[in-house]
Design a protein around this motif. Structure first.
Motif, mmCIF file in Angstrom:
data_model
loop_
_atom_site.group_PDB
_atom_site.id
_atom_site.type_symbol
_atom_site.label_atom_id
_atom_site.label_comp_id
_atom_site.label_asym_id
_atom_site.label_seq_id
_atom_site.Cartn_x
_atom_site.Cartn_y
_atom_site.Cartn_z
ATOM 1 N N MET A 1 -26.591 10.964 -91.021
ATOM 2 C CA MET A 1 -27.082 10.355 -92.265
ATOM 3 C C MET A 1 -25.901 9.777 -93.051
ATOM 4 O O MET A 1 -24.887 10.445 -93.254
ATOM 5 C CB MET A 1 -27.805 11.416 -93.113
ATOM 6 N N SER A 2 -26.010 8.498 -93.443
ATOM 7 C CA SER A 2 -24.907 7.844 -94.154
ATOM 8 C C SER A 2 -24.890 8.274 -95.619
ATOM 9 O O SER A 2 -25.920 8.605 -96.200
ATOM 10 C CB SER A 2 -25.044 6.323 -94.067
ATOM 11 N N ILE A 3 -23.692 8.277 -96.185
ATOM 12 C CA ILE A 3 -23.510 8.642 -97.589
ATOM 13 C C ILE A 3 -23.336 7.370 -98.407
ATOM 14 O O ILE A 3 -22.580 6.469 -98.022
ATOM 15 C CB ILE A 3 -22.278 9.556 -97.753
ATOM 16 N N ASP A 4 -24.038 7.289 -99.523
ATOM 17 C CA ASP A 4 -23.886 6.145 -100.426
ATOM 18 C C ASP A 4 -22.637 6.375 -101.275
ATOM 19 O O ASP A 4 -22.634 7.209 -102.192
ATOM 20 C CB ASP A 4 -25.126 6.004 -101.319
ATOM 21 N N LEU A 5 -21.560 5.641 -100.960
ATOM 22 C CA LEU A 5 -20.286 5.843 -101.652
ATOM 23 C C LEU A 5 -20.350 5.434 -103.123
ATOM 24 O O LEU A 5 -19.475 5.815 -103.907
ATOM 25 C CB LEU A 5 -19.170 5.066 -100.945
ATOM 26 N N TYR A 6 -21.384 4.672 -103.493
ATOM 27 C CA TYR A 6 -21.539 4.291 -104.903
ATOM 28 C C TYR A 6 -22.138 5.440 -105.725
ATOM 29 O O TYR A 6 -22.208 5.348 -106.950
ATOM 30 C CB TYR A 6 -22.406 3.036 -105.041
ATOM 31 N N VAL A 32 -16.573 6.229 -105.793
ATOM 32 C CA VAL A 32 -15.650 5.900 -104.702
ATOM 33 C C VAL A 32 -15.911 4.471 -104.213
ATOM 34 O O VAL A 32 -14.977 3.718 -103.924
ATOM 35 C CB VAL A 32 -15.811 6.909 -103.545
ATOM 36 N N GLY A 33 -17.186 4.086 -104.154
ATOM 37 C CA GLY A 33 -17.528 2.728 -103.725
ATOM 38 C C GLY A 33 -16.902 1.681 -104.634
ATOM 39 O O GLY A 33 -16.369 0.669 -104.170
ATOM 40 N N GLN A 34 -16.955 1.915 -105.935
ATOM 41 C CA GLN A 34 -16.364 0.969 -106.886
ATOM 42 C C GLN A 34 -14.843 0.933 -106.761
ATOM 43 O O GLN A 34 -14.233 -0.117 -106.918
ATOM 44 C CB GLN A 34 -16.765 1.348 -108.312
ATOM 45 N N LEU A 35 -14.226 2.088 -106.459
ATOM 46 C CA LEU A 35 -12.770 2.113 -106.262
ATOM 47 C C LEU A 35 -12.386 1.285 -105.045
ATOM 48 O O LEU A 35 -11.464 0.462 -105.104
ATOM 49 C CB LEU A 35 -12.288 3.559 -106.091
ATOM 50 N N LEU A 36 -13.099 1.473 -103.947
ATOM 51 C CA LEU A 36 -12.777 0.721 -102.723
ATOM 52 C C LEU A 36 -13.047 -0.772 -102.887
ATOM 53 O O LEU A 36 -12.453 -1.593 -102.189
ATOM 54 C CB LEU A 36 -13.573 1.290 -101.544
ATOM 55 N N ASP A 37 -13.940 -1.123 -103.813
ATOM 56 C CA ASP A 37 -14.228 -2.542 -104.090
ATOM 57 C C ASP A 37 -13.204 -3.171 -105.037
ATOM 58 O O ASP A 37 -13.282 -4.359 -105.329
ATOM 59 C CB ASP A 37 -15.617 -2.699 -104.731
ATOM 60 N N TYR A 38 -12.273 -2.379 -105.550
ATOM 61 C CA TYR A 38 -11.276 -2.886 -106.502
ATOM 62 C C TYR A 38 -10.102 -3.456 -105.694
ATOM 63 O O TYR A 38 -9.129 -2.775 -105.403
ATOM 64 C CB TYR A 38 -10.807 -1.769 -107.431
ATOM 65 N N TYR A 39 -10.234 -4.733 -105.333
ATOM 66 C CA TYR A 39 -9.297 -5.330 -104.391
ATOM 67 C C TYR A 39 -8.020 -5.820 -105.078
ATOM 68 O O TYR A 39 -8.036 -6.193 -106.256
ATOM 69 C CB TYR A 39 -9.959 -6.516 -103.681
ATOM 70 N N LEU A 168 -8.391 7.451 -96.720
ATOM 71 C CA LEU A 168 -8.212 8.574 -95.796
ATOM 72 C C LEU A 168 -9.437 9.494 -95.829
ATOM 73 O O LEU A 168 -9.938 9.938 -94.792
ATOM 74 C CB LEU A 168 -6.951 9.352 -96.190
ATOM 75 N N GLN A 169 -9.942 9.772 -97.050
ATOM 76 C CA GLN A 169 -11.091 10.678 -97.196
ATOM 77 C C GLN A 169 -12.421 10.027 -96.831
ATOM 78 O O GLN A 169 -13.285 10.661 -96.219
ATOM 79 C CB GLN A 169 -11.184 11.176 -98.646
ATOM 80 N N PHE A 170 -12.598 8.752 -97.233
ATOM 81 C CA PHE A 170 -13.943 8.141 -97.154
ATOM 82 C C PHE A 170 -14.003 6.858 -96.314
ATOM 83 O O PHE A 170 -15.071 6.268 -96.179
ATOM 84 C CB PHE A 170 -14.442 7.819 -98.570
ATOM 85 N N GLY A 171 -12.852 6.436 -95.759
ATOM 86 C CA GLY A 171 -12.813 5.154 -95.037
ATOM 87 C C GLY A 171 -13.792 5.052 -93.889
ATOM 88 O O GLY A 171 -14.354 3.982 -93.632
ATOM 89 N N GLU A 172 -14.000 6.183 -93.185
ATOM 90 C CA GLU A 172 -14.917 6.148 -92.034
ATOM 91 C C GLU A 172 -16.377 6.101 -92.459
ATOM 92 O O GLU A 172 -17.267 5.906 -91.626
ATOM 93 C CB GLU A 172 -14.672 7.367 -91.134
#
Length: 684
Positions: A1-6, A32-39, A168-172
């Motif tokens: 089951m996928s986790i919604d990072l948002y 976490v989703g918003q952090l990874l979207d902060y390019y 490292l924690q959530f990339g996969e």
């Protein structure tokens, strides 16, 4: 089951807590989703360079050996300048540090050092911004380091480490959102790989490939919202299917005192088709200055009135409202169609009479300003809303007028030609109609750019035009003198021209005058009793005086290209040859580009394209509530082809029945669900 990072709080990233967590929240990053979207917006290149290949003034990273004793010069109590000789390959380079004298003890002769800074080729100096000692801790030598838009207590180093930890924690767990067919079609990286490479590229090529993937995704998802909304709107069937009397409309068109252009005929056919559909029309009508949008709107209003409904035309100024009402009265009088004017300056009794007539259906068409959207304004049966110069009204103002009826059809008009880039972005949810032809017989306006030193010749030009029975506009950027800006103002220029032309009437028009005063001046100019009108840009839009043949703009380099084109469009509306003279500072580089564009073309769409390139999308409309999205990565100018392709792909996918039910499109439907598209009202 996928986790919604948002939905995963950003505080779950190791090291994110306390003050840093608060500051991330202030940046709008709560998940976490918003952090990874902060390019990152750019990269620092720490690749080692050969000094023989480096240009003077370039930033460079080099590796060398300390060969001298550091010399420190102190300025005041804390400021310092430190110099030290470093052997880089076969070059003896002087490294210069400012306010880094605490590094002195590390600068031992024979030690290796990596320097990053600005190269001064003539003096063989590197002004050092960063320095490393190989073997002493983590090194960024030979890497690309992301640079983020951050402030406050954040440092680039902390933000980079935090992003690395998050990956490292959530990339996969980063999910794919694009369908496999699009990944295959454009050979795009998987989302997981693209996000990682955007934050930590091995080289520029990898970073560029990751950016291409994410730019396409960003533009595709935006266009998917637009296309899905249009599809849902067309399925709703909650609008009014007007029973358009086509023979009556054709007779009305034949009765017009001029022949419609092919472009006008095509647009009218599109609008009449929409009016007969059960969904709400949501159409943008754009055209160059003088292309005849008002006549197209008049035909649409005529059709709605003949179908038993009322129409509303909202414009940004009272001058324009009065002008439109006079034009509509001339066209509709033979047909017994009743029009009314509703503006802020209408006396209380007159306003009550108009409101009562609207509610009882005694008025067919109401022309007005923002006074149309006040709470006590009601219609008996509003069927069509037309907004002119729509970008001058806020999103809320337009939607309030729409709610005055039961899902009326909406036609928005603009005389600011919108580059295709912006039309499919800001107005992606609208059907766009374009008038490109000008009415037959219109003579192209001759445009000249001159320096202030030629003012005497410009005054002579004004004199010749007025002597021959014509009229002139003179536009200034300010109302009165400013201590901060060295530009001409309307009050001083008005006084100067009164002195220069004692036998002519010189009028003055600006934004601080009352509506009544403005109307009186414009009325006198329209009737030819004022020969030269000195004004600010209050006359920019829609004012129509066919006898005016000369437009003079002081400090033209202070105006945007589209605004200059609008001002130029106030002349050239009659049978006589017209001219536009732009008085500009020849030293202004931006001014030069604008003057070049204005003198090279009269095509408003080409002007708009160049204006977009010069100013960028954020300022094109002169308003931040124009609906132009603020993309994280995409650029509407450089990524235009990607925008078009993304729009075509989104439209094609939305048309498929399986898009709404198939398993392959679950991520896209989930995205639309998060964006509330399925329950949204009309997008503005």
């Amino acid at each position: 089951m996928s986790i919604d990072l948002y939905k995963v709080p950003v505080g779950q990233v190791v090291g994110v807590k306390g003050k840093k967590l608060e500051e991330l929240h202030a940046l709008g990053i709560s998940s976490v989703g918003q952090l990874l979207d902060y390019y990152p917006f750019r990269y620092e290149d720490y690749t080692l360079r050969d000094l023989t290949q480096v240009k003077d003034g370039d930033k460079v990273t080099v590796k060398g050996q300390i060969v001298g004793i550091p010399q420190v010069q102190m300025y005041g109590r804390t400021k310092s300048r430190m110099l030290c000789k470093v052997l880089v390959d076969t070059w003896f380079v002087t490294a210069v540090w400012f306010n880094r004298h605490f590094l002195k003890d590390k600068l031992t002769s024979g030690a290796e050092i990596v320097l990053t800074g600005k190269w001064d080729q003539k003096r063989q100096h590197i002004t050092v911004t960063e320095s490393e000692f190989p073997g002493q801790g983590a090194s960024q030598t030979g890497t690309l380091q992301p640079v983020y838009s951050i402030s406050g207590a954040f440092t680039q180093k902390w933000f980079r480490q935090t992003m690395k930890q998050a990956l490292l924690q959530f990339g996969e767990m980063i999910p794919e959102v694009l369908p496999a067919e699009l990944l295959y079609k454009y050979e795009l990286l998987p989302r997981k790989a693209a996000v990682k490479l955007l934050h930590m590229p091995g080289n520029m090529e990898q970073g560029q490939r990751a950016r291409c993937r994410m730019v396409f995704e960003e533009l595709f998802l935006f266009q998917l919202k637009m296309q899905a909304y249009r599809a849902i709107n067309h399925k709703r069937a909650d609008g009014v299917a007007h029973p358009v009397d086509l023979p009556a409309v054709r007779a009305f068109v034949r009765s017009l005192p001029f022949t419609l252009t092919d472009s006008q005929k095509k647009v009218i056919a599109e609008i009449l088709h929409d009016l007969q559909q059960p969904y709400c029309m949501n159409r943008l009508l754009q055209g160059d200055v003088g292309a005849g949008k008002t006549v197209v709107a008049a035909v649409a209003l005529f059709a709605v009135v003949k179908a038993g409904y009322q129409g509303a035309l909202m414009v940004p100024t009272e001058i324009l409202a009065e002008q439109h009402k006079r034009s509509l009265d001339r066209l509709f009088e033979p047909y017994g169609i009743q029009t009314a004017l509703l503006t802020g300056s209408l006396p209380a009794r007159g306003r009550r009479d108009v409101l009562g007539a609207m509610q009882m259906g005694l008025v067919d068409i109401v022309v007005g300003t923002h006074a149309l959207i006040q709470e006590d304004v009601f219609f008996r049966a509003l069927g069509l809303v037309v907004t002119d110069e729509q970008h001058r009204f806020g999103v809320n103002q337009r939607s309030v007028l729409r709610r005055k009826g039961m899902n009326p059809d909406v036609l928005t008009m603009t005389a600011t030609p919108i580059p295709r880039t912006l039309a499919i972005t800001a107005f992606g949810d609208l059907d766009v109609s374009t008038l490109r032809e000008l009415p037959k017989g219109r003579k192209p306006i001759q445009t000249y750019a001159v320096p202030h030193s030629m003012l005497e010749r410009v005054l002579g030009f004004i004199n010749r035009e007025v002597e021959s029975g014509r009229q002139a506009y003179v536009i200034c950027p300010l109302i009165e003198e400013s201590e901060k800006l060295d530009v001409q103002n309307a009050i001083d220029i008005h006084a100067q021209l009164q002195f220069a032309f004692p036998s002519y009437r010189v009028g003055l028009l600006h934004g601080r005058m009352s509506p009544g005063e403005k109307d009186e001046v414009m009325r006198e100019f329209s009737e030819g009793r004022v020969h030269v009108l000195v004004s600010t840009t209050v006359i920019e839009v829609g004012v129509d005086v066919p006898n005016s043949t000369l437009m003079v703009v002081y400090d033209a380099d202070r105006f945007g290209l589209s605004q200059l084109h609008q001002l130029r469009g106030r002349v050239g509306r009659g049978e006589h040859q017209s001219y536009c003279v732009l008085i500009a500072d020849p030293k202004s580089e931006v001014g030069k580009e604008r003057m070049k564009a204005m003198t090279e073309t009269n095509d408003g769409f080409e002007i708009a394209r160049r204006d977009l390139e010069l100013r960028g999308p954020g300022d094109f409309f002169g308003t931040k509530q124009s609906g132009v999205p603020d993309f994280r990565l995409a650029d509407m100018v450089t990524d235009f082809e990607v925008m078009e392709q993304a729009r075509d792909d989104a439209a094609e996918i939305v048309r498929r029945p399986e898009f709404w039910t198939g398993a392959a499109y679950v991520p896209l439907r989930s995205f639309l669900q998060r964006e509330h598209i399925f329950e949204s009202e009309m997008l503005d």
